[in-house]
Design an enzyme around this catalytic site. Structure first.
Site, mmCIF file in Angstrom:
data_model
loop_
_atom_site.group_PDB
_atom_site.id
_atom_site.type_symbol
_atom_site.label_atom_id
_atom_site.label_comp_id
_atom_site.label_asym_id
_atom_site.label_seq_id
_atom_site.Cartn_x
_atom_site.Cartn_y
_atom_site.Cartn_z
ATOM 1 N N THR A 71 -47.099 10.211 4.878
ATOM 2 C CA THR A 71 -46.404 10.514 6.137
ATOM 3 C C THR A 71 -46.222 9.226 6.931
ATOM 4 O O THR A 71 -45.136 8.919 7.436
ATOM 5 C CB THR A 71 -47.195 11.549 6.962
ATOM 6 N N ASN A 148 -41.722 18.358 -3.798
ATOM 7 C CA ASN A 148 -43.027 18.999 -3.629
ATOM 8 C C ASN A 148 -43.005 20.500 -3.897
ATOM 9 O O ASN A 148 -44.014 21.084 -4.264
ATOM 10 C CB ASN A 148 -43.575 18.735 -2.220
ATOM 11 N N GLN A 178 -45.247 12.793 -4.761
ATOM 12 C CA GLN A 178 -45.579 13.788 -5.790
ATOM 13 C C GLN A 178 -45.471 13.211 -7.201
ATOM 14 O O GLN A 178 -45.851 13.865 -8.164
ATOM 15 C CB GLN A 178 -44.657 15.014 -5.665
ATOM 16 N N SER A 200 -49.561 8.512 -1.861
ATOM 17 C CA SER A 200 -50.711 9.051 -1.153
ATOM 18 C C SER A 200 -51.810 9.414 -2.153
ATOM 19 O O SER A 200 -51.539 10.120 -3.132
ATOM 20 C CB SER A 200 -50.255 10.299 -0.397
ATOM 21 N N ALA A 201 -53.030 8.955 -1.904
ATOM 22 C CA ALA A 201 -54.105 9.111 -2.899
ATOM 23 C C ALA A 201 -54.524 10.565 -3.126
ATOM 24 O O ALA A 201 -54.899 10.939 -4.240
ATOM 25 C CB ALA A 201 -55.325 8.294 -2.476
ATOM 26 N N HIS A 202 -54.466 11.393 -2.073
ATOM 27 C CA HIS A 202 -55.029 12.744 -2.240
ATOM 28 C C HIS A 202 -54.168 13.638 -3.127
ATOM 29 O O HIS A 202 -54.563 14.756 -3.464
ATOM 30 C CB HIS A 202 -55.306 13.406 -0.880
ATOM 31 N N THR A 238 -59.237 -1.755 11.377
ATOM 32 C CA THR A 238 -60.336 -2.049 10.457
ATOM 33 C C THR A 238 -60.125 -1.332 9.123
ATOM 34 O O THR A 238 -59.811 -0.146 9.083
ATOM 35 C CB THR A 238 -61.688 -1.635 11.100
ATOM 36 N N CYS A 323 -43.071 31.508 8.395
ATOM 37 C CA CYS A 323 -42.718 32.551 9.344
ATOM 38 C C CYS A 323 -42.647 31.912 10.715
ATOM 39 O O CYS A 323 -43.664 31.436 11.220
ATOM 40 C CB CYS A 323 -43.786 33.636 9.302
#
Ligand code: PLP
Length: 378
Positions: A71, A148, A178, A200-202, A238, A323
């Site tokens: 993001t 995705n 993805q 993105s690592a996750h 950091t 929704c």
């Protein structure tokens, strides 16, 4: 709990967790301090850059700037582009993730000319439309590598060649969130025309809150966060050493992807689903897709309700539908593919990881049948 929503996020592997722990316990030191080579706190970033460079066959580890995830990387591409410019033509596809489409909409509000390139009925970017949209003054093109929701793989190599042919000066960004860690990405091969790439690592068994932007050597982006000058002066703050250690581990494990096995799991699941539910519509079945993704609709059953009912039975899957204000809004990608509303609102997404099994997938079919039986007759 049976977890089959891996396009949303994946479970960090045991090795990833193990790699992170020392940087939360004994080696919690500052990676930017002059003492970092002595404390070892500089190691995670170095290893993460090396692992990403190898995974994506980048020119050098210095091409990677680490961020909090895709993001942030996607937003940075657009904010960097807009800095110092008042106008410009920007192309995005109609199926981009919100972290691309929202910054693009912001550019449009600021007076940039933002053009959405359509996809075909399978969800593949229409090359003819892209060719028409690629005018000489096009300055930025952002097209995702893998969707995705459907898992459709966009023809990044072909798109890159077209951009270079028609608009050599245009910047080509791909949101590869993805794709990275799931399919082969070769930045010095097929993907040599990509200038910027978000990841993105996750999404590939790494930790949450860490990802990055690949920046092709010679290409300059504006700093995103000013401060202590970390990340080559582009993104201060950091250094997140535990997360980088996890990313390094996940990226090196990702090279052992076993996608043919995953493909066959997914295909067997879809064949059984179609046997049990002959009316099932399996989206994008005819085009190259991520091996991990199956997106389908069971007409007459609302996707959002199915997700809830499956969750109550201990199975987690996804849906692109939402929704809002009492009305069912179908998934953005299925809408862009011009899937009929009643089919699109029935959309479900099952996404696999290296831990997924046929038993889990069979369990979904069993539960879906049970849920259907409980539905009131139409
Ligand atoms: N882009 C795509 C295609 C995604 O699927 C996602 C996450 O769902 C993102 C971007 C955002 O990633 P992150 O969670 O790292 O911010």
């Amino acid at each position: 709990m049976t977890y089959l929503d891996n396009n949303a996020t994946t479970q960090p592997t045991a090795r990833v967790v193990e790699a992170m722990l020392p940087y939360l316990t004994e080696c919690y030191f500052n990676a930017s301090a002059s003492t970092a080579t002595f404390t070892g706190a500089d190691k995670p970033r170095r290893e993460a850059a090396a692992a990403m460079s190898k995974l994506l066959n980048a020119e050098e580890p210095d091409c990677f700037i680490f961020t909090s995830g895709a993001t942030e990387s996607n937003n940075w591409v657009f904010s960097s582009f807009a800095r110092g410019r008042k106008a410009g033509r920007v192309l995005v596809s109609t199926i981009e993730h919100a972290s691309v489409s929202e910054p693009a909409a912001e550019l449009a509000r600021a007076g940039f000319e933002v053009v959405e390139v359509p996809v075909d009925a399978q969800g593949v970017v229409r090359i003819d439309a892209l060719r028409d949209a690629l005018r000489e003054d096009t300055a930025l093109v952002s097209i995702m590598a893998a969707n995705n929701e459907t898992g459709v793989l966009e023809p990044i190599a072909e798109i890159g060649r077209l951009i270079r042919e028609l608009c050599p000066a245009a910047l080509f960004h791909t949101d590869a969130t993805q794709a990275v860690g799931k399919i082969l990405v070769d930045l010095q091969g097929d993907w040599q025309d990509v200038d910027l790439l978000s990841f993105s690592a996750h999404k590939f068994h790494g930790p949450k809150g860490i990802g990055g932007l690949y920046i092709r050597p010679g290409f300059e982006v504006e700093p995103m966060i000013l401060g202590g000058g970390q990340e080559q002066g582009l993104r201060s703050g950091t250094t997140n050493t535990p997360a980088l250690a996890g990313l390094a581990s996940a990226a090196s494990e990702a090279r052992n992807l076993n996608s043919p096995a995953m493909c066959s799991l997914r295909d067997t699941f879809e064949a059984r689903l179609q046997d049990e539910f002959p009316e099932a519509v399996i989206h994008s079945r005819g085009v190259p897709r991520l091996p991990s993704t199956s997106c389908f609709s069971l007409p007459g059953m609302l996707g959002e309700e199915m997700v809830g009912a499956l969750a109550a039975a201990g199975i987690i899957v996804g849906t692109g539908a939402a929704c809002s204000a009492g009305a069912i809004q179908s998934s953005k990608t299925l809408r862009a593919m011009e899937v009929a509303h009643e089919i699109a609102v029935a959309g479900l997404r099952v996404s696999l990881s290296r831990y997924s099994t046929m038993q889990e997938l069979t369990e979904i079919i069993v539960q879906l049948k049970a849920i259907r039986q409980e539905l009131p007759p139409e």
